[in-house]
Enzyme design. Structure first.
Site, PDB file in Angstrom:
ATOM      1  N   ASP A   1     -13.977  22.424 -25.876  1.00  0.00           N
ATOM      2  CA  ASP A   1     -13.807  21.234 -25.028  1.00  0.00           C
ATOM      3  C   ASP A   1     -13.304  21.701 -23.674  1.00  0.00           C
ATOM      4  O   ASP A   1     -12.128  21.997 -23.513  1.00  0.00           O
ATOM      5  CB  ASP A   1     -12.801  20.279 -25.686  1.00  0.00           C
TER       6      ASP A   1
ATOM      7  N   TRP B   1      -5.630  27.187 -29.814  1.00  0.00           N
ATOM      8  CA  TRP B   1      -6.024  26.521 -31.050  1.00  0.00           C
ATOM      9  C   TRP B   1      -7.293  27.187 -31.558  1.00  0.00           C
ATOM     10  O   TRP B   1      -7.933  27.945 -30.830  1.00  0.00           O
ATOM     11  CB  TRP B   1      -6.218  25.038 -30.802  1.00  0.00           C
TER      12      TRP B   1
ATOM     13  N   ASP C   1      -7.629  29.323 -23.441  1.00  0.00           N
ATOM     14  CA  ASP C   1      -7.859  28.814 -22.088  1.00  0.00           C
ATOM     15  C   ASP C   1      -7.500  29.878 -21.061  1.00  0.00           C
ATOM     16  O   ASP C   1      -6.612  30.710 -21.281  1.00  0.00           O
ATOM     17  CB  ASP C   1      -7.009  27.565 -21.829  1.00  0.00           C
TER      18      ASP C   1
ATOM     19  N   ASN D   1      -8.284  19.912 -29.663  1.00  0.00           N
ATOM     20  CA  ASN D   1      -8.809  20.462 -28.403  1.00  0.00           C
ATOM     21  C   ASN D   1      -8.658  19.521 -27.206  1.00  0.00           C
ATOM     22  O   ASN D   1      -9.224  19.791 -26.150  1.00  0.00           O
ATOM     23  CB  ASN D   1     -10.273  20.908 -28.574  1.00  0.00           C
ATOM     24  N   ASP D   2      -7.879  18.441 -27.340  1.00  0.00           N
ATOM     25  CA  ASP D   2      -7.599  17.581 -26.179  1.00  0.00           C
ATOM     26  C   ASP D   2      -6.552  18.221 -25.271  1.00  0.00           C
ATOM     27  O   ASP D   2      -6.404  17.850 -24.109  1.00  0.00           O
ATOM     28  CB  ASP D   2      -7.038  16.225 -26.625  1.00  0.00           C
TER      29      ASP D   2
END
Lengths: 390, 177
Positions: free
Chosen positions: B76, B101, B120, B148-149
């Site tokens: 995401d 994650w 990230d 994944n938010d």
């Protein structure tokens, strides 16, 4: 004007380049004052709503024709999170800034904006600068039931909730909630949070914002096979959490302790076979009519839970009966009901994997008729709609 | 330690049960036979490694610039492959988050489920290219490590999100279908 004078005027214009119709406007336009900045009414009309996306927050009138629907904007830093109040002429934005743009010292701040000017009129700096950054998540920033405190979720990934005194413009303290996530106001001055063990942890605060009691339910949230979405629909004191596969878990959060009400299903066995499932981001909404509105998706599967869906199903939470189906013109990820005597269904969505092209449509929830569509040129999906009218 | 030992034993037994010695030799043979096609100049090899997709690996099929690349089953964000980075490396000047994650994605080439770490890259502005929102196995934040938010720029000097990578960190042994 006669044909002769028109031809004469045209010839004159061709010859001299002068405006054709200037003679018809003997007075020039009046001089306009500089600077001039618009203000907003103290009470917003019922068709106004804030839309919070990753890229920012806009205030818009869902009844106005595009592009004349934007009423203003808030903040501008990435991952700003909005909080609206019903008792104060203020709106709050949790913002994160870096002293060198994308680097340097991080400052987290809750900025207090005036609702008539949308200008900052105060701020509360968050010590530690650990507020949770994510796709817009309304349950990361909430007011207590009595609106005396604001609660903000922090994540390092150690989880905690900061308690803010809005009137005093200061941080009162922090409550550690290890293994739990997000904030669901509970009673006048407490909150609950959903935990990794499938339970709900509830913390009650005293007048000074300190935790005075803590309790935990038994496990009811099957995070492995059928988790509850993080964003519930609220109708009165009850929050309705829908699950990935179509159950709904109502929880009464009106008192000091949560009451888990009987779980029921949004779908019939036939609909379950066709994999009709709740889907989206703000995937369920409570109406002023006491109805539960849920975005539904056919053919749901692992990984489709945030894609949204083409229909909104309307339920009577007392009887669990499906009392309406609204077929959307385009799939929605997020829905909300506007304020006012004749609430409107607001539905925002974006095609998957295509962040541009976000749109907000307005429907009559009674007839299902589409009333308006506005393009929202924000980056990113996962919008959150905050009805702002009174 | 007992649980860790048990986990390691289970993982190895599972791997062994699905990986015969013959298949290892077949894989080795194929790899050695195909080695001639790979440039041997160290500079060329380094460049290929940096940008992942330059040398096609039949065991890692697909286009890492595309949302449907198998490793991206639950990514995401903006693909680092479109942002000056690689599928498993951050763009220059950013910092890879050490805390992240994980998802589990099936590799269509070898039919194994792999644990993918979606680290990230942080410290520059959002790349805003190649946005993907895939959600296979994704969970609400209460199951923190499966969500994944979240901006997973944690433990980095700056939490300014730039793009996301998808790094193979292991073979999943008990993926629920």
């Amino acid at each position: 004007m006669g044909r002769g004078s028109l031809i004469a005027g045209l010839l004159c214009a061709l010859a001299t380049g002068a405006p054709v119709l200037a003679a018809d406007f003997p007075k020039p336009l009046p001089v306009e004052s500089i600077p001039r900045v618009l203000t907003l009414p103290p009470a917003y009309p019922p068709t106004w709503a804030f839309l919070n996306s990753v890229a920012g927050i806009e205030l818009l009138d869902v009844a106005a024709k595009s592009p004349d629907h934007i009423r203003g904007q808030l903040g501008g830093a990435p991952f700003t999170s909005l909080l609206t109040s019903t008792t104060r002429p203020e709106v709050y934005a949790a913002e994160t800034f870096y002293s060198r743009g994308t680097r340097g010292v991080r400052t987290d701040v809750v900025t207090i904006y005036d609702t008539t000017t949308l200008a900052p009129k105060g701020e509360i700096v968050l010590s530690g600068a650990h507020r949770y950054l994510s796709a817009p998540q309304p349950n990361a920033f909430r007011l207590t039931g009595d609106e005396s405190f604001a609660l903000i979720f922090t994540f390092t990934p150690a989880a905690a909730v900061k308690v803010l005194d809005l009137a005093g413009r200061k941080v009162l303290g922090e409550v550690s909630i290890p293994g739990c996530a997000l904030i669901y106001p509970t009673g006048p001055r407490g909150f609950s949070t959903l935990c990794g063990s499938g339970t709900m942890l509830t913390v009650q605060l005293d007048a000074a914002g300190r935790a005075v009691s803590q309790s935990e339910t038994t496990a009811f949230n099957d995070l492995t096979d059928d988790p509850l979405f993080s964003a519930p629909a609220r109708i009165g004191p009850v929050s309705y959490f829908t699950s990935y596969k179509g159950a709904v878990q109502p929880i009464d959060l009106g008192g000091a302790q949560p009451k888990l009400l009987p779980r029921w299903s949004l779908v019939t066995p036939q609909e379950a076979t066709a994999n009709w499932r709740p889907a989206g981001w703000q995937q369920a909404a409570g109406g002023p009519d006491g109805r539960l509105y849920v975005i539904m998706q056919p053919g749901g599967h692992d990984g489709s839970h945030k894609e949204g869906g083409p229909e909104v199903w309307v339920f009577d939470p007392a009887t669990h009966a499906k009392v309406g189906v609204i077929k959307l013109k385009s799939p929605a990820q997020s829905i909300a009901l506007s304020g006012g005597e004749r609430p409107l269904l607001l539905a925002a969505g974006a095609p998957p994997n295509f962040p541009l092209g976000l749109g907000l449509s307005t429907y009559d929830p009674g007839t299902g008729a589409i009333l308006n569509t506005q393009p929202l040129n924000f980056l990113g999906g996962t919008p959150v709609i905050f009805p702002a009218g009174r | 330690m007992t649980r860790l030992d048990k986990f390691a034993e289970t993982a190895m037994r599972s791997l062994a049960s699905r990986t015969s010695r013959r298949s290892l030799f077949a894989w080795l043979g194929g790899t050695l036979a195909g080695a001639g096609a790979i440039p041997v100049l160290p500079v060329a090899r380094a460049a290929a490694a940096d940008h992942g997709a330059t040398v096609p690996n039949p065991q890692d099929p697909g286009d890492p610039h595309s949302c449907d690349y198998w490793r991206y089953c639950a990514i995401d964000g903006f693909l680092c492959t479109c942002c000056g980075g690689a599928v498993n490396a951050c763009p220059p000047g950013t910092e890879m988050s050490p805390i992240t994650w994980i998802g589990t994605c099936r590799n269509p080439a070898d039919n194994r489920n792999y644990i993918i770490s979606y680290n990230d890259c942080c410290g520059k502005a959002a790349c805003e290219r190649c946005f993907c929102a895939n959600m296979q196995g994704e969970k609400p934040l209460a199951r923190t490590q499966g969500n994944n938010d979240t901006v997973w720029c944690l433990g980095t000097a700056s939490q300014s999100y730039t793009c996301s990578t998808a790094i193979v960190v292991g073979v999943a042994t008990d993926r629920k279908q």
